[in-house]
Design a protein around this motif. Structure first.
Motif, PDB file in Angstrom:
ATOM      1  N   ALA A   1      42.745  56.270  47.413  1.00 61.17           N
ATOM      2  CA  ALA A   1      41.728  57.105  48.068  1.00 61.17           C
ATOM      3  C   ALA A   1      41.737  56.897  49.590  1.00 61.17           C
ATOM      4  O   ALA A   1      40.894  57.436  50.297  1.00 61.17           O
ATOM      5  N   GLY A   2      42.658  56.072  50.067  1.00 59.09           N
ATOM      6  CA  GLY A   2      42.838  55.954  51.507  1.00 59.09           C
ATOM      7  C   GLY A   2      42.159  54.754  52.156  1.00 59.09           C
ATOM      8  O   GLY A   2      42.056  54.664  53.372  1.00 59.09           O
ATOM      9  N   LYS A   3      41.709  53.827  51.330  1.00 54.87           N
ATOM     10  CA  LYS A   3      41.030  52.655  51.907  1.00 54.87           C
ATOM     11  C   LYS A   3      42.011  51.497  52.108  1.00 54.87           C
ATOM     12  O   LYS A   3      43.011  51.388  51.393  1.00 54.87           O
ATOM     13  N   ASP A   4      41.642  50.626  53.050  1.00 57.71           N
ATOM     14  CA  ASP A   4      42.315  49.336  53.128  1.00 57.71           C
ATOM     15  C   ASP A   4      41.532  48.377  52.248  1.00 57.71           C
ATOM     16  O   ASP A   4      40.346  48.145  52.489  1.00 57.71           O
TER      17      ASP A   4
ATOM     18  N   GLU B   1      46.699  41.785  59.652  1.00 58.28           N
ATOM     19  CA  GLU B   1      48.147  42.053  59.755  1.00 58.28           C
ATOM     20  C   GLU B   1      48.698  42.590  58.440  1.00 58.28           C
ATOM     21  O   GLU B   1      49.443  43.584  58.422  1.00 58.28           O
ATOM     22  N   ALA B   2      48.308  41.958  57.356  1.00 61.58           N
ATOM     23  CA  ALA B   2      48.807  42.394  56.045  1.00 61.58           C
ATOM     24  C   ALA B   2      48.324  43.813  55.731  1.00 61.58           C
ATOM     25  O   ALA B   2      49.071  44.636  55.194  1.00 61.58           O
ATOM     26  N   LEU B   3      47.059  44.087  56.091  1.00 57.18           N
ATOM     27  CA  LEU B   3      46.536  45.439  55.841  1.00 57.18           C
ATOM     28  C   LEU B   3      47.349  46.469  56.629  1.00 57.18           C
ATOM     29  O   LEU B   3      47.670  47.544  56.112  1.00 57.18           O
ATOM     30  N   LYS B   4      47.682  46.111  57.866  1.00 59.86           N
ATOM     31  CA  LYS B   4      48.468  47.037  58.691  1.00 59.86           C
ATOM     32  C   LYS B   4      49.828  47.321  58.076  1.00 59.86           C
ATOM     33  O   LYS B   4      50.389  48.398  58.229  1.00 59.86           O
ATOM     34  N   GLU B   5      50.337  46.323  57.369  1.00 66.28           N
ATOM     35  CA  GLU B   5      51.628  46.530  56.683  1.00 66.28           C
ATOM     36  C   GLU B   5      51.452  47.281  55.366  1.00 66.28           C
ATOM     37  O   GLU B   5      52.389  47.387  54.564  1.00 66.28           O
TER      38      GLU B   5
ATOM     39  N   GLU C   1      34.201  43.781  59.278  1.00 64.74           N
ATOM     40  CA  GLU C   1      33.380  44.974  59.485  1.00 64.74           C
ATOM     41  C   GLU C   1      33.680  46.044  58.445  1.00 64.74           C
ATOM     42  O   GLU C   1      33.829  47.227  58.753  1.00 64.74           O
ATOM     43  N   GLY C   2      33.770  45.595  57.207  1.00 64.81           N
ATOM     44  CA  GLY C   2      34.020  46.522  56.105  1.00 64.81           C
ATOM     45  C   GLY C   2      32.786  46.675  55.239  1.00 64.81           C
ATOM     46  O   GLY C   2      31.731  46.124  55.544  1.00 64.81           O
ATOM     47  N   THR C   3      32.924  47.427  54.181  1.00 64.64           N
ATOM     48  CA  THR C   3      31.832  47.508  53.209  1.00 64.64           C
ATOM     49  C   THR C   3      32.126  46.518  52.085  1.00 64.64           C
ATOM     50  O   THR C   3      33.240  46.007  51.981  1.00 64.64           O
ATOM     51  N   CYS C   4      31.129  46.280  51.258  1.00 68.19           N
ATOM     52  CA  CYS C   4      31.306  45.236  50.246  1.00 68.19           C
ATOM     53  C   CYS C   4      30.846  45.712  48.881  1.00 68.19           C
ATOM     54  O   CYS C   4      29.723  46.183  48.720  1.00 68.19           O
ATOM     55  N   GLU C   5      31.733  45.598  47.898  1.00 66.24           N
ATOM     56  CA  GLU C   5      31.423  46.020  46.535  1.00 66.24           C
ATOM     57  C   GLU C   5      31.588  44.829  45.597  1.00 66.24           C
ATOM     58  O   GLU C   5      32.623  44.157  45.621  1.00 66.24           O
ATOM     59  N   ILE C   6      30.578  44.568  44.800  1.00 70.23           N
ATOM     60  CA  ILE C   6      30.606  43.433  43.877  1.00 70.23           C
ATOM     61  C   ILE C   6      30.750  43.985  42.468  1.00 70.23           C
ATOM     62  O   ILE C   6      29.846  44.663  41.979  1.00 70.23           O
ATOM     63  N   TYR C   7      31.881  43.738  41.823  1.00 74.59           N
ATOM     64  CA  TYR C   7      32.085  44.235  40.455  1.00 74.59           C
ATOM     65  C   TYR C   7      31.904  43.098  39.457  1.00 74.59           C
ATOM     66  O   TYR C   7      32.404  41.999  39.652  1.00 74.59           O
ATOM     67  N   THR C   8      31.164  43.408  38.411  1.00 76.63           N
ATOM     68  CA  THR C   8      30.778  42.345  37.490  1.00 76.63           C
ATOM     69  C   THR C   8      30.671  42.901  36.077  1.00 76.63           C
ATOM     70  O   THR C   8      31.125  44.022  35.808  1.00 76.63           O
TER      71      THR C   8
ATOM     72  N   MET D   1      40.147  50.796  61.220  1.00 78.88           N
ATOM     73  CA  MET D   1      40.477  50.625  59.809  1.00 78.88           C
ATOM     74  C   MET D   1      39.263  50.938  58.938  1.00 78.88           C
ATOM     75  O   MET D   1      38.137  50.798  59.381  1.00 78.88           O
ATOM     76  N   ASN D   2      39.572  51.322  57.732  1.00 81.63           N
ATOM     77  CA  ASN D   2      38.534  51.726  56.796  1.00 81.63           C
ATOM     78  C   ASN D   2      38.550  50.720  55.641  1.00 81.63           C
ATOM     79  O   ASN D   2      39.102  50.971  54.585  1.00 81.63           O
ATOM     80  N   ILE D   3      37.941  49.545  55.927  1.00 82.71           N
ATOM     81  CA  ILE D   3      38.140  48.416  55.014  1.00 82.71           C
ATOM     82  C   ILE D   3      37.041  48.304  53.967  1.00 82.71           C
ATOM     83  O   ILE D   3      35.867  48.386  54.289  1.00 82.71           O
ATOM     84  N   VAL D   4      37.458  48.126  52.725  1.00 83.23           N
ATOM     85  CA  VAL D   4      36.478  47.807  51.687  1.00 83.23           C
ATOM     86  C   VAL D   4      36.849  46.466  51.067  1.00 83.23           C
ATOM     87  O   VAL D   4      38.005  46.207  50.759  1.00 83.23           O
ATOM     88  N   VAL D   5      35.843  45.603  50.960  1.00 86.62           N
ATOM     89  CA  VAL D   5      36.032  44.320  50.288  1.00 86.62           C
ATOM     90  C   VAL D   5      35.466  44.457  48.878  1.00 86.62           C
ATOM     91  O   VAL D   5      34.301  44.808  48.699  1.00 86.62           O
ATOM     92  N   GLN D   6      36.316  44.238  47.885  1.00 81.86           N
ATOM     93  CA  GLN D   6      35.864  44.313  46.496  1.00 81.86           C
ATOM     94  C   GLN D   6      35.915  42.931  45.879  1.00 81.86           C
ATOM     95  O   GLN D   6      36.920  42.239  45.986  1.00 81.86           O
ATOM     96  N   LYS D   7      34.828  42.543  45.234  1.00 81.21           N
ATOM     97  CA  LYS D   7      34.821  41.240  44.569  1.00 81.21           C
ATOM     98  C   LYS D   7      34.774  41.409  43.058  1.00 81.21           C
ATOM     99  O   LYS D   7      33.973  42.187  42.539  1.00 81.21           O
ATOM    100  N   TYR D   8      35.626  40.703  42.372  1.00 80.01           N
ATOM    101  CA  TYR D   8      35.642  40.725  40.912  1.00 80.01           C
ATOM    102  C   TYR D   8      35.319  39.325  40.383  1.00 80.01           C
ATOM    103  O   TYR D   8      35.985  38.355  40.758  1.00 80.01           O
ATOM    104  N   GLY D   9      34.320  39.250  39.530  1.00 81.61           N
ATOM    105  CA  GLY D   9      33.890  37.963  38.982  1.00 81.61           C
ATOM    106  C   GLY D   9      34.777  37.510  37.830  1.00 81.61           C
ATOM    107  O   GLY D   9      35.639  38.253  37.356  1.00 81.61           O
ATOM    108  N   GLY D  10      34.547  36.307  37.393  1.00 83.57           N
ATOM    109  CA  GLY D  10      35.378  35.680  36.367  1.00 83.57           C
ATOM    110  C   GLY D  10      35.502  36.472  35.078  1.00 83.57           C
ATOM    111  O   GLY D  10      36.581  36.596  34.502  1.00 83.57           O
TER     112      GLY D  10
END
Ligand code: ASP
Ligand code: MG
Length: 406
Positions: A32-35, A123-127, A165-172, A1-10
């Motif tokens: 763009a094809g990411k999970d 599981e949810a990503l696979k769906e 085991e994904g990458t991590c992006e912090i948006y603020t 899987m090509n997982i990206v974790v994105q965080k959005y602050g308050g």
């Protein structure tokens, strides 16, 4: 899987309008094809409002109930964001910390993540779903809700990225890490890439953008972090192991200033070494985070010792000192709240001597008294009187090239 974790602050999700915009941004990544796994904080200042509600009921709210309350903030934002994604025609599902079994220690309001069961997420990503997870919260072994400490959703994001085991992006609401908070140093430079070590030093010395524990965790699992603005496409800052040429060029990468500390000076202590042991032993037992220490022997072989501690811990410090004074009435102390703690940070300090000397020269040339100093391999921190704070920021920023060249 090509997982990206994105965080959005308050502040990125402070209204339903903003939530819809964030949903669009998430959808672009999905297309763009990411999970995509999204971590969100509570909307706007919601956590502050919840804290105030609690305080209007009790001066010392029950810790367990406080976490039951605080976790509601993120439950609101995950559900609304998932609805927005579904409304736009995408599959999405939200999870609270307890639904994902984000296992934490049981210390309420400052729990630490032990483990996350990511089965439901994968599981949810696979769906084909976009997964939206509540930041800042977890659950104890006994199924009690916990929170990770204010600003903790950055840490949730990194922990999840590590586990997946994904990458991590912090948006603020800022578009990256600056050499100094641009509200304090006009024209401060944006740093394109900064090492974990430098970022941790900056975060623990007053730079507000990233949560210290999040960077520490990213370092531990070697997860590169990308910090950028939610609502602009300006390139942000990469926090990773560094090694880039850009970092070697500057001796000082960035600076930070903190007004959150106080200076305490304990006067006329007998038997210096024993007193040091006793004083800092007792402060440590109370969990007080003593930072800078300096001492001075008097002619009568008594000792004055100064240290800094977080302002919030002042009452605890005074408690320790008062207990001591009951046994030894000669002990006295002074409190100085009127200080600023300035830090200059840079990997380049490892290989360039003389940064401290230069700092002292600048202070001396401008008649600014240096009250205390500490250093690490890549940082120098010094205390000045608060009214000189801005002048010091300008002097250091200017001398060490932390401003944009116009
Ligand atoms: N909502 C929490 C807070 O305000 C967590 C976070 O923002 O990271 O502290
Ligand atoms: Mg935050």
């Amino acid at each position: 899987m090509n997982i990206v974790v994105q965080k959005y602050g308050g502040s990125s999700i402070g209204s339903t309008e903003k939530i819809k915009k964030v949903a669009d941004k998430i959808i672009r990544t999905k297309k763009a094809g990411k999970d995509v796994v999204v971590i969100v904080s509570a909307m706007g200042k919601n956590t502050d409002e919840l804290v105030n509600l609690a305080k209007s009921i009790s001066g010392k709210p029950d810790p367990r109930e406080m976490d039951v309350l605080l976790t509601t903030g993120e439950q609101v934002s995950i559900s609304l964001l998932s609805m927005a994604l579904i409304e736009k025609g995408y599959k999405a599902i939200s999870f609270t910390g307890s639904q994902l079994n984000i296992q934490t220690t049981s210390s309420h309001q400052k729990a630490r993540i032990m483990d996350i069961d990511v089965t439901k997420v994968t599981e949810a990503l696979k769906e084909g779903k976009i997964v939206v997870v509540a930041g800042f919260q977890g659950v104890t072994e006994d199924n009690d809700f916990t929170t990770l400490g204010r600003g903790g959703s950055d840490t949730s994001a990194v922990a999840l990225a590590a586990k997946l085991e994904g990458t991590c992006e912090i948006y603020t609401d800022v578009d990256g890490i600056y050499a100094m908070d641009p509200r304090r140093l006009k024209n401060a430079k944006k740093i394109p890439r900064i090492s974990y070590d430098e970022m941790m030093e900056m975060a623990s010395n007053g730079a507000g953008v990233m949560h210290y524990r999040a960077v520490e965790l990213a370092h531990k699992y070697d997860i590169p972090l990308y910090v950028a603005s939610t609502f602009s496409d300006e390139p942000g800052t990469i926090i990773d192991n560094g090694g880039g040429k850009t970092m070697e060029e500057a001796v000082v990468t960035g600076m930070a200033s903190s007004l959150e500390d106080i200076q305490i000076t304990v006067l006329n202590l007998p038997s210096p070494t024993k007193s040091l042991y006793r004083l800092f032993g007792q402060l440590g037992e109370k969990g007080i985070n003593v930072d800078m220490i300096s001492q001075m022997l008097t002619e009568d072989n008594l000792m004055h010792v100064s240290f800094t501690a977080p302002k919030d811990d002042l009452w605890l410090v005074e408690k320790v000192l008062r207990e001591w004074q009951q046994q030894d009435p000669t002990i006295q102390w002074e409190i100085n709240e009127d200080i600023a703690k300035i830090s200059a940070v840079g990997l380049g300090m490892r290989s360039h001597a003389g940064v401290a000397a230069k700092v002292f020269e600048l202070m001396s040339d401008n008649n600014i008294e240096v009250k205390m100093v500490t250093t690490s391999e890549i940082r120098i921190t010094w205390v000045v009187v608060r009214e000189k704070e801005q002048q010091v920021i300008d002097l250091i920023g200017h001398h060490f090239g932390l401003e944009m060249s116009l």
